[in-house]
Design a protein around this motif. Sequence first.
Motif, PDB file in Angstrom:
ATOM      1  N   GLY A  40      19.183  -7.810   6.038  1.00 16.38           N
ATOM      2  CA  GLY A  40      19.471  -7.801   4.428  1.00 16.38           C
ATOM      3  C   GLY A  40      21.085  -7.829   4.183  1.00 16.38           C
ATOM      4  N   PRO A  95      24.446 -10.102   3.668  1.00 19.09           N
ATOM      5  CA  PRO A  95      24.567 -11.649   3.577  1.00 19.09           C
ATOM      6  C   PRO A  95      25.773 -11.934   4.687  1.00 19.09           C
ATOM      7  N   GLN A  96      25.710 -13.184   4.990  1.00 19.73           N
ATOM      8  CA  GLN A  96      26.875 -13.798   6.103  1.00 19.73           C
ATOM      9  C   GLN A  96      27.364 -15.003   5.595  1.00 19.73           C
ATOM     10  N   LEU A 104      18.770 -17.615   0.894  1.00 27.31           N
ATOM     11  CA  LEU A 104      19.348 -18.707   0.340  1.00 27.31           C
ATOM     12  C   LEU A 104      20.541 -18.817   0.838  1.00 27.31           C
ATOM     13  N   PHE A 123      27.015 -19.845   2.973  1.00 25.61           N
ATOM     14  CA  PHE A 123      26.866 -18.405   2.646  1.00 25.61           C
ATOM     15  C   PHE A 123      25.218 -18.172   2.593  1.00 25.61           C
ATOM     16  N   GLU A 141      22.130 -15.592   1.929  1.00 20.60           N
ATOM     17  CA  GLU A 141      21.872 -14.287   1.412  1.00 20.60           C
ATOM     18  C   GLU A 141      20.435 -14.132   1.218  1.00 20.60           C
ATOM     19  N   LYS A 142      20.000 -12.822   1.124  1.00 18.75           N
ATOM     20  CA  LYS A 142      18.581 -12.550   0.838  1.00 18.75           C
ATOM     21  C   LYS A 142      18.563 -12.587  -0.714  1.00 18.75           C
ATOM     22  N   ILE A 143      17.492 -13.152  -0.990  1.00 22.67           N
ATOM     23  CA  ILE A 143      17.299 -13.048  -2.469  1.00 22.67           C
ATOM     24  C   ILE A 143      16.184 -12.053  -3.078  1.00 22.67           C
TER      25      ILE A 143
END
Lengths: 102, 248
Positions: free
Chosen positions: A70, A72-73, A20, A98, A100-102
């Motif tokens: 995995g 986040p950035q 996301l 931002f 991130e993996k959800i």
Amino acid sequence: MDEILDEIQTWRARGDDVALATVVWTGGSTPRAIGAKMAVNARGEFVGSVSGGCVEGAVIDQARAVLKSGKPQLLNYGISDDMAWDVGLACGGSIQVFVEKI
Amino acid sequence: MSEWFDQFAELCAAKKVFALATVVRGENLGAKLIIHPDGTYSGLLGDGALTESVIGDAVRLMALEQSETIAYDDVHVFIETYAPPPRLLIVGGVHTAIPLAQYAQLLGFRVTIVDGRGRFATRERFPDVDELIVEWPDDVIPRLQIDQSTYVVVLTHDPKFDLPTLKALATTQPRYIGAMGSRETRRQHMAELRAQGVSDEFLKTVYGPVGLDLGGRSPAEMALAIMAQIIAVRYNRRGGHLMHAAAE
């Protein structure tokens, strides 16, 4: 969020990893407001948007990297003298996204 | 991994007011907190002092329906607030109500149509609206929990419906009321309602003739002008050309 939630749930239901991307900060004139979202799956399919189309390609690449790592950035996009930014916003504004993996 | 997401999706689906806080810079990158308007929460951000500060800011931002990234020393937290979608109440299932309901749904509004005339308020005419009520508007309005997230458009354009509807609305506090009709219709309605004891303070808030001045006369064009006015009211703008608007 509502407009992309169904798609995210469909991807997750079939077992796809989903990243996301959310606009968490804006400066100046920007095409989309804080909170704008795009979801990307490992196949590279995406739904939603974080700009008027100018940075989506770069965000999709970063999102796929986040799915692999995995981690986040926080990404910065904008007009700058810093030539390190090879992807920019034509509108003169800047955004932080931002991912991130959800 | 995605426990927060399941809870988040559930809250979205239930159309609750809540805030989602995410650490976007600094220690515990990606950590999440879900906060409810009463200050209760779930999730973990790191230390207790940070959590407490974030909860305080989240409760404040929820009341304003605003989202913001806030810096707490070296840790930046994106606090995103969610609110139930606004509702459009259309009184009168007339021709213009059909495109108006479609625009409203596209724009994320829940749509309720009320008309006492069963021939107008039908599923054939309004297949996708959230609620279709065949009843006299002045009977229904007290039950509809009209609040600041509700926008009302009166399209009946007939004094025997318009007047009782507006009188019933005078006891509620929606975000917007628009009433179809010419300046002359408006003048007559206002005079009659004033005579019935409705306050000037309320009558002044009713937008009529309804809509922004876009010039179109077809039902779809009028619906667009009304919906555009509702969006302008929602964001406290006057409408008009962006190129003529003062820079922010």
